[in-house]
Enzyme design. Structure first.
Site, mmCIF file in Angstrom:
data_model
loop_
_atom_site.group_PDB
_atom_site.id
_atom_site.type_symbol
_atom_site.label_atom_id
_atom_site.label_comp_id
_atom_site.label_asym_id
_atom_site.label_seq_id
_atom_site.Cartn_x
_atom_site.Cartn_y
_atom_site.Cartn_z
ATOM 1 N N LEU A 41 0.892 -1.158 0.000
ATOM 2 C CA LEU A 41 0.000 0.000 0.000
ATOM 3 C C LEU A 41 0.928 1.206 0.000
ATOM 4 O O LEU A 41 1.615 1.467 0.987
ATOM 5 C CB LEU A 41 -0.922 0.000 1.218
ATOM 6 C CG LEU A 41 -2.066 1.011 1.204
ATOM 7 C CD1 LEU A 41 -2.984 0.795 -0.001
ATOM 8 C CD2 LEU A 41 -2.870 0.935 2.476
ATOM 9 N N ASP A 42 0.994 1.890 -1.128
ATOM 10 C CA ASP A 42 1.950 2.981 -1.310
ATOM 11 C C ASP A 42 1.885 4.011 -0.198
ATOM 12 O O ASP A 42 0.866 4.182 0.461
ATOM 13 C CB ASP A 42 1.693 3.685 -2.647
ATOM 14 C CG ASP A 42 1.898 2.773 -3.832
ATOM 15 O OD1 ASP A 42 2.753 1.873 -3.740
ATOM 16 O OD2 ASP A 42 1.211 2.954 -4.840
ATOM 17 N N MET A 43 2.969 4.755 -0.046
ATOM 18 C CA MET A 43 3.073 5.789 0.966
ATOM 19 C C MET A 43 1.975 6.839 0.802
ATOM 20 O O MET A 43 1.445 7.350 1.784
ATOM 21 C CB MET A 43 4.450 6.447 0.857
ATOM 22 C CG MET A 43 4.889 7.142 2.086
ATOM 23 S SD MET A 43 6.644 7.521 1.963
ATOM 24 C CE MET A 43 6.578 9.199 2.493
#
Length: 178
Positions: A41-43
């Site tokens: 889950l990207d930043m």
């Protein structure tokens, strides 16, 4: 053990940061030893991140061959039309190949926590919310899919993975799965 975390926006989805200017990491929120993210889950995305100490479960959740459904609430720039929603449902062509068909629907703005920092608002450009369910997990896939149909993503919240949901978790909170 399986932990459900509501990962806040701007948090690095790993436990350590090797950069010269350290950023918030999962270690700032989860003090349980021996668990690791099951999937990415990207930043700049927020929402449900599953953490586990079970390698088999981690593989079942994150490996695309298992096609576990992931549902996202996506704020997009623009007003989606039927053709754009149909393209998402059919599966759009991305640079790394075609995306599998998705479930895509226009929804009312969800009752979510405020994002910090807030999403940029442009008075001359409308925005809308979609519920998008995919069975893959390619790098930045949802963002790339919405961009491919002319709807850039402004905010991305993963709401559900398989049977696990974000219900009742505020940003930064976590609970053990039942």
């Amino acid at each position: 053990m399986l932990i459900l975390l509501n990962k806040p926006y701007g948090v690095l989805p790993q436990f350590t940061d090797q950069s010269a200017d350290p950023r918030p990491t999962l270690a700032d929120y989860v003090k349980v030893k021996g668990v690791y993210p099951a999937g990415r889950l990207d930043m700049d995305s927020e929402g449900l991140l599953l953490l586990t100490d079970d390698g088999r479960l981690q593989a079942r959740i994150s490996d695309p061959k298992h096609k576990m459904e992931k549902t996202y609430l996506v704020q997009v720039e623009g007003a989606p039309d039927a053709a754009q929603l149909a393209a998402l449902a059919k599966g759009v062509l991305l640079k790394d190949g075609p995306a599998l068909p998705a479930q895509a629907e226009l929804i009312a703005p969800p009752d979510l926590w405020p994002r910090d920092p807030p999403v940029r608002v442009r008075k001359t450009v409308p925005d809308a919310w979609l519920r998008l369910t995919i069975r893959e997990g390619r790098n930045r896939q949802v963002r790339r899919m919405t961009a491919a149909v002319g709807l850039p993503t402004l905010r991305l919240v993963r709401w559900q993975v398989g049977a696990w949901t974000l219900d009742g978790l505020a940003p930064g909170e976590w609970r053990a799965a039942d």
